[in-house]
Design an enzyme around this catalytic site. Structure first.
Site, PDB file in Angstrom:
ATOM      1  N   LYS A  13       0.968  -1.460  -0.028  1.00 14.26           N
ATOM      2  CA  LYS A  13      -0.038  -0.009   0.147  1.00 14.26           C
ATOM      3  C   LYS A  13       0.838   1.206   0.073  1.00 14.26           C
ATOM      4  O   LYS A  13       0.646   2.039  -0.551  1.00 14.26           O
ATOM      5  CB  LYS A  13      -0.856   0.061   1.118  1.00 14.26           C
ATOM      6  CG  LYS A  13      -2.019   0.993   1.350  1.00 14.26           C
ATOM      7  CD  LYS A  13      -3.027   0.867   2.319  1.00 14.26           C
ATOM      8  CE  LYS A  13      -2.223   1.182   3.715  1.00 14.26           C
ATOM      9  NZ  LYS A  13      -2.959   1.288   4.920  1.00 14.26           N
ATOM     10  N   ARG A  86     -12.892   4.284   9.613  1.00 12.18           N
ATOM     11  CA  ARG A  86     -12.594   2.995  10.531  1.00 12.18           C
ATOM     12  C   ARG A  86     -14.165   2.574  10.943  1.00 12.18           C
ATOM     13  O   ARG A  86     -14.251   1.164  11.154  1.00 12.18           O
ATOM     14  CB  ARG A  86     -11.818   3.106  11.606  1.00 12.18           C
ATOM     15  CG  ARG A  86     -10.385   3.370  11.445  1.00 12.18           C
ATOM     16  CD  ARG A  86      -9.554   1.885  11.264  1.00 12.18           C
ATOM     17  NE  ARG A  86      -8.306   1.980  10.753  1.00 12.18           N
ATOM     18  CZ  ARG A  86      -7.280   2.200  11.425  1.00 12.18           C
ATOM     19  NH1 ARG A  86      -7.455   2.765  12.735  1.00 12.18           N
ATOM     20  NH2 ARG A  86      -6.439   2.400  10.498  1.00 12.18           N
ATOM     21  N   ARG A 125      11.515 -14.660   3.822  1.00  9.46           N
ATOM     22  CA  ARG A 125      12.433 -13.653   3.566  1.00  9.46           C
ATOM     23  C   ARG A 125      13.740 -13.782   4.387  1.00  9.46           C
ATOM     24  O   ARG A 125      13.717 -14.057   5.716  1.00  9.46           O
ATOM     25  CB  ARG A 125      11.993 -12.364   3.599  1.00  9.46           C
ATOM     26  CG  ARG A 125      10.892 -11.932   2.823  1.00  9.46           C
ATOM     27  CD  ARG A 125      10.552 -10.543   2.903  1.00  9.46           C
ATOM     28  NE  ARG A 125       9.963 -10.022   4.047  1.00  9.46           N
ATOM     29  CZ  ARG A 125       9.252  -9.139   4.267  1.00  9.46           C
ATOM     30  NH1 ARG A 125       8.614  -8.298   3.205  1.00  9.46           N
ATOM     31  NH2 ARG A 125       8.521  -8.516   5.404  1.00  9.46           N
ATOM     32  N   ARG A 159      14.389 -11.129   9.794  1.00  7.16           N
ATOM     33  CA  ARG A 159      13.786  -9.942  10.830  1.00  7.16           C
ATOM     34  C   ARG A 159      12.986 -10.603  11.861  1.00  7.16           C
ATOM     35  O   ARG A 159      12.047 -11.600  11.293  1.00  7.16           O
ATOM     36  CB  ARG A 159      12.926  -8.959   9.782  1.00  7.16           C
ATOM     37  CG  ARG A 159      14.002  -8.009   9.174  1.00  7.16           C
ATOM     38  CD  ARG A 159      13.278  -7.080   8.176  1.00  7.16           C
ATOM     39  NE  ARG A 159      11.931  -6.651   8.410  1.00  7.16           N
ATOM     40  CZ  ARG A 159      11.142  -6.006   7.867  1.00  7.16           C
ATOM     41  NH1 ARG A 159      11.613  -5.412   6.613  1.00  7.16           N
ATOM     42  NH2 ARG A 159       9.761  -5.923   8.030  1.00  7.16           N
ATOM     43  N   ARG A 170      -1.370  -9.500  12.124  1.00  7.46           N
ATOM     44  CA  ARG A 170      -1.612  -8.292  11.459  1.00  7.46           C
ATOM     45  C   ARG A 170      -2.731  -8.232  10.585  1.00  7.46           C
ATOM     46  O   ARG A 170      -3.573  -7.454  10.282  1.00  7.46           O
ATOM     47  CB  ARG A 170      -0.363  -8.025  10.424  1.00  7.46           C
ATOM     48  CG  ARG A 170       0.894  -7.251  11.496  1.00  7.46           C
ATOM     49  CD  ARG A 170       1.744  -6.679  10.496  1.00  7.46           C
ATOM     50  NE  ARG A 170       2.834  -6.458  11.274  1.00  7.46           N
ATOM     51  CZ  ARG A 170       4.160  -6.805  10.496  1.00  7.46           C
ATOM     52  NH1 ARG A 170       4.241  -7.335   9.393  1.00  7.46           N
ATOM     53  NH2 ARG A 170       5.261  -6.646  11.240  1.00  7.46           N
TER      54      ARG A 170
END
Ligand SMILES: [Zn+2]
Length: 213
Positions: A13, A86, A125, A159, A170
């Protein structure tokens, strides 16, 4: 051309919003950023918000609306709403804010992702600990296992937030945030879905087709 851009973390995004700002002169209006800026600047709305937050309370819809109103005129070539609205109440308030300025929301663009594919993309990753070159367990392994293609180092790192639990949390947060407003905009026929799993250029093209000329 005012739009809402929706998409979970990892859907790209931010990249697409930055591109729309550059190519079309649109302005991304992120309530979080605007709030921080207003507080830092000490504007009337900022002072009100600061007092509310200092008291440990949530910033009211009225304050958020005032904030958006302050910034709408800066977005003469179109606003990209990010993180707002929202709730249906906020969505209705936004309609009023826009109508007062002879504007209206044209599109609600959702960068849709497949959760399983997103988990695979993110958790795979890793990067070279020495030169930072990026790799992926499945899509881009070093030519010789355990050796960086670029610098020949043998140490790699991941990470800590690139793990499955974080990605799923998330996604759940994203769904919870968008669930209240999607039906409102679906009913108005404004929701457009773009495949957020496609490469950056394809996503950009798909968005340009929606926005037109
Ligand atoms: Zn390396």
């Amino acid at each position: 051309m005012d739009i809402i851009l929706l998409g979970p973390p990892g859907a790209g995004k931010g990249t697409q919003a930055a591109r729309l700002q550059q190519t079309r002169g649109m302005v991304q209006l992120s309530t979080g950023d605007m709030l921080r800026a207003a507080v830092a600047k000490g504007s009337p709305v900022g002072l009100k918000a600061k007092a509310v937050m200092a008291a440990g309370e949530l910033v009211s819809d009225a304050i958020v609306s005032a904030l958006i109103g302050e910034h709408l005129d800066e977005a003469a070539n179109g606003a990209i709403f990010d993180g707002y609205p929202r709730t249906q109440h906020q969505a209705e308030a936004l309609e009023v804010l826009l109508a007062d300025r002879d504007r209206k929301l044209e599109h609600v663009i959702e960068l849709a992702v497949d959760e399983e594919a997103l988990v695979e993309r993110i958790t795979g990753r890793f990067s070279c600990a020495q030169c930072g070159a990026s790799y992926h367990d499945r899509f881009h392994r070093p030519a010789a296992d355990g050796t960086c293609d670029v610098c020949g180092a043998h140490e790699f790192k991941r990470r800590p937030d690139d793990n499955e639990a974080t990605v799923r949390t998330r996604m759940a947060e994203y769904r919870a945030k968008t669930a209240p407003i999607l039906p409102f905009y679906e009913e108005k026929g404004l929701v457009r879905r773009v495949d957020g799993m496609a490469d950056v250029d394809s996503v950009a093209k798909a968005i340009d087709v929606i926005l037109g000329g």
